[in-house]
Scaffold this motif. Structure first.
Motif, PDB file in Angstrom:
ATOM      1  N   TRP A 117       0.782  -1.174  -0.016  1.00 35.85           N
ATOM      2  CA  TRP A 117      -0.088  -0.092  -0.063  1.00 35.85           C
ATOM      3  C   TRP A 117       0.964   1.300  -0.048  1.00 35.85           C
ATOM      4  CZ3 TRP A 117      -1.580   3.631   4.156  1.00 35.85           C
ATOM      5  CH2 TRP A 117      -0.917   3.377   5.340  1.00 35.85           C
ATOM      6  N   THR A 118       2.307   1.166   0.364  1.00 30.64           N
ATOM      7  CA  THR A 118       2.908   2.268   0.082  1.00 30.64           C
ATOM      8  C   THR A 118       3.765   2.600  -1.252  1.00 30.64           C
ATOM      9  OG1 THR A 118       4.828   1.037   1.164  1.00 30.64           O
ATOM     10  CG2 THR A 118       3.642   2.332   2.630  1.00 30.64           C
ATOM     11  N   SER A 215      -3.392  -7.083  -2.184  1.00 38.41           N
ATOM     12  CA  SER A 215      -1.854  -6.599  -1.919  1.00 38.41           C
ATOM     13  C   SER A 215      -1.956  -5.763  -3.233  1.00 38.41           C
ATOM     14  CB  SER A 215      -1.186  -7.647  -2.005  1.00 38.41           C
ATOM     15  OG  SER A 215      -1.258  -8.683  -2.965  1.00 38.41           O
ATOM     16  N   ALA A 216      -0.885  -5.081  -3.341  1.00 39.51           N
ATOM     17  CA  ALA A 216      -0.546  -4.177  -4.438  1.00 39.51           C
ATOM     18  C   ALA A 216       1.123  -4.478  -4.871  1.00 39.51           C
ATOM     19  CB  ALA A 216      -0.652  -2.629  -4.205  1.00 39.51           C
ATOM     20  N   HIS A 217       1.189  -4.559  -6.247  1.00 37.50           N
ATOM     21  CA  HIS A 217       2.494  -4.919  -6.677  1.00 37.50           C
ATOM     22  C   HIS A 217       3.242  -4.232  -7.825  1.00 37.50           C
ATOM     23  CE1 HIS A 217       1.830  -8.906  -4.562  1.00 37.50           C
ATOM     24  NE2 HIS A 217       0.651  -8.637  -4.811  1.00 37.50           N
ATOM     25  N   GLY A 218       4.397  -4.063  -7.925  1.00 37.06           N
ATOM     26  CA  GLY A 218       4.944  -3.438  -8.862  1.00 37.06           C
ATOM     27  C   GLY A 218       6.474  -3.350  -8.822  1.00 37.06           C
ATOM     28  N   ASP A 219       7.510  -2.945  -9.558  1.00 36.76           N
ATOM     29  CA  ASP A 219       8.711  -2.896  -9.782  1.00 36.76           C
ATOM     30  C   ASP A 219       9.072  -1.288  -9.523  1.00 36.76           C
ATOM     31  OD1 ASP A 219      11.459  -3.137  -9.526  1.00 36.76           O
ATOM     32  OD2 ASP A 219      11.704  -3.831 -11.877  1.00 36.76           O
ATOM     33  N   GLY A 220       8.951  -0.892  -8.298  1.00 42.68           N
ATOM     34  CA  GLY A 220       9.274   0.673  -7.993  1.00 42.68           C
ATOM     35  C   GLY A 220       8.235   1.478  -8.170  1.00 42.68           C
ATOM     36  N   THR A 221       7.178   0.937  -8.744  1.00 38.34           N
ATOM     37  CA  THR A 221       5.831   1.808  -8.938  1.00 38.34           C
ATOM     38  C   THR A 221       4.702   0.846  -9.168  1.00 38.34           C
ATOM     39  OG1 THR A 221       4.698   3.503  -9.889  1.00 38.34           O
ATOM     40  CG2 THR A 221       5.845   2.175 -11.454  1.00 38.34           C
ATOM     41  N   ALA A 349      -2.349  -7.148   6.583  1.00 35.46           N
ATOM     42  CA  ALA A 349      -0.938  -6.647   6.928  1.00 35.46           C
ATOM     43  C   ALA A 349      -0.217  -7.597   7.350  1.00 35.46           C
ATOM     44  CB  ALA A 349      -0.869  -5.354   7.781  1.00 35.46           C
ATOM     45  N   GLY A 350       1.112  -7.740   6.714  1.00 32.92           N
ATOM     46  CA  GLY A 350       2.072  -8.945   7.332  1.00 32.92           C
ATOM     47  C   GLY A 350       2.852  -8.163   8.287  1.00 32.92           C
ATOM     48  N   ASP A 351       4.036  -8.830   8.915  1.00 32.47           N
ATOM     49  CA  ASP A 351       4.542  -8.169  10.039  1.00 32.47           C
ATOM     50  C   ASP A 351       5.637  -7.099   9.320  1.00 32.47           C
ATOM     51  OD1 ASP A 351       3.871  -9.611  11.958  1.00 32.47           O
ATOM     52  OD2 ASP A 351       5.391 -11.081  12.346  1.00 32.47           O
ATOM     53  N   ASP A 352       5.871  -6.997   7.926  1.00 32.27           N
ATOM     54  CA  ASP A 352       6.566  -6.057   7.478  1.00 32.27           C
ATOM     55  C   ASP A 352       5.970  -5.227   6.830  1.00 32.27           C
ATOM     56  OD1 ASP A 352       5.525  -7.848   5.380  1.00 32.27           O
ATOM     57  OD2 ASP A 352       7.798  -7.987   4.255  1.00 32.27           O
ATOM     58  N   THR A 353       4.653  -4.931   6.760  1.00 31.25           N
ATOM     59  CA  THR A 353       3.902  -4.029   6.240  1.00 31.25           C
ATOM     60  C   THR A 353       3.853  -2.927   7.030  1.00 31.25           C
ATOM     61  OG1 THR A 353       2.526  -5.676   5.339  1.00 31.25           O
ATOM     62  CG2 THR A 353       1.466  -3.367   5.511  1.00 31.25           C
TER      63      THR A 353
END
Length: 420
Positions: A117-118, A215-221, A349-353
């Motif tokens: 999400w960030t 979830s959201a996915h992307g390589d830098g964006t 949310a995962g622990d690293d979210t």
């Protein structure tokens, strides 16, 4: 120092209705707003240019009156003593004196954390809508609009009108709840008209009920989002350039809390506690609009009118507006029931979210704490520039915490503004 009979904080529908009611009954009125134009989020860009003629009338009559002073781009910092507010503009600071104060501080979007999400390209639904109204280019961009509530439809319609391709609208509410809400609209014909208009604007756009973003996915964006549709075992992937995701609205109660006004819990939200005439628990301070509970423009206008009449000493003329308020409060309750958040959203949310974006505090750092204060002291969650306005809403959903205090000044301030 400027002096007012009635000072209104917030120039959205509730604030303008309050100021108009007080002004037309002879009060000298001041309106403070941190935006350059009146209208708030609902009438963003200027109340006088909105299709809603109520906004045009209110603002045009206020603007043409010698009994109203509008203070744009002005933020409230703190109250040095009862009857005074210290404010700051881009150029200077000032002290405002009031006999009666009406808080119409509106609401903000609720954002919830999920993996990705960030990423750049993930925004709030209302946030991207506001950017597009301000000229942000979206021509040809693929946008997924997700979250919950009627705001999704309004945001999607605006984005489409700006040239965006709406891939889908992903609504987390369950189908039976949406059907009950639709039937309930029979009690509010004007909302049926709005819904039909939005339906026409969004013809052909997939509306995925009972679904939510995993979830959201992307390589830098951002490049894609994964969504879960209830009853469908497979996860679905949607390719997109933007994800506009918001889970309803949260009342802005920080200024009221800083002034000592009591709050209460209503429909799962923290709201300012008011009486029949919109009076708070602090003498000479009133609250109207989303701060007392999210209910939309019609409820905000009714509450604002009542507060303006009461603050100007004409509470006996508020009977008609009280009837309107009761009618739209029922609509607000149906809205809250229909779009109540599903439990699955608390588990994404995962622990690293990251949960607190200002201080980069992750879910794994927070979930072992027992309350907001403990988490704040040991992780700095909520201690960044937003002062918990974003992560506070998320931690309320994830852990059941609510920020327990408001630190002054309530807005970022220049040192000079504090010592002048």
């Amino acid at each position: 120092m400027k002096r007012f009979d009635v000072l209104v904080v917030g120039a959205g529908p509730a604030g303008l209705a309050a100021a108009h009611a007080a002004m037309t009954h002879g009060a000298q009125v001041g309106i403070v707003d941190d935006n350059p134009l009146a209208g708030g989020q609902i009438w963003r860009g200027g109340a006088d240019i909105q299709p809603d003629q109520r906004g045009q009338r209110l603002w045009n009559e206020l603007r043409d009156s010698r009994r109203m002073i509008f203070l744009p781009q002005t933020r409230v910092l703190y109250s040095p003593q009862p009857g005074h507010l210290q404010v700051q503009t881009p150029e200077a600071s000032a002290a405002l004196h009031y006999n009666k104060l009406i808080l119409a501080t509106g609401a903000r979007e609720r954002l919830l954390p999920f993996p990705g999400w960030t990423l750049p390209g993930v925004t709030g639904a209302g946030g991207l809508q506001a950017l597009s109204k301000g000229g942000y280019p979206l021509q040809g961009k693929r946008v997924v609009v997700a979250g919950s509530g009627p705001l999704l439809l309004a945001a999607a319609a605006t984005l489409r009108s700006k040239g965006a391709h709406i891939v889908a609208i992903v609504e987390q509410a369950a189908t039976p709840a949406l059907l009950r809400f639709g039937i309930g609209l029979l009690a509010t014909p004007s909302k049926i008209t709005q819904a039909l208009h939005l339906g026409t604007q969004l013809r052909g756009v997939p509306y995925l009920r009972n679904s939510y973003v995993l979830s959201a996915h992307g390589d830098g964006t951002l490049q894609s989002v994964q969504i879960q549709r209830t009853g469908v075992p497979e996860v679905e992937t949607l390719q997109c350039d933007y994800l506009a995701c918001g889970y309803g609205l949260l009342p802005n109660v920080e200024l009221a809390q800083a002034l000592g006004c009591a709050t209460a819990s209503h429909n799962g939200q923290t709201v300012v506690k008011v009486g029949d005439m919109q009076r708070t628990t602090v003498p000479d301070i009133y609250c109207a609009g989303e701060g007392t509970g999210v209910g939309g423009v019609d409820l905000a206008l009714a509450e604002g009118h009542i507060a303006g009449l009461a603050a100007s000493g004409h509470a006996n003329e508020a009977q008609e507006a009280m009837g309107r308020r009761a009618h739209w409060r029922k609509f607000a309750d149906r809205l809250a029931r229909a779009f109540a958040l599903r439990s699955e959203l608390r588990t994404l949310a995962g622990d690293d979210t990251i949960v607190c974006r200002c201080e980069d505090v992750c879910h794994g750092d927070l979930r072992t704490h027992t309350g907001w204060r403990s988490a704040k002291l040991q992780t700095r969650c909520g201690m960044g520039p937003c002062q918990g306005r974003i992560c506070g809403g998320a931690t309320e959903v994830l852990y059941g915490w609510r920020p327990d205090a408001v630190r002054l000044p309530i807005s970022p301030a220049r040192i000079a503004s504090m010592i002048e």
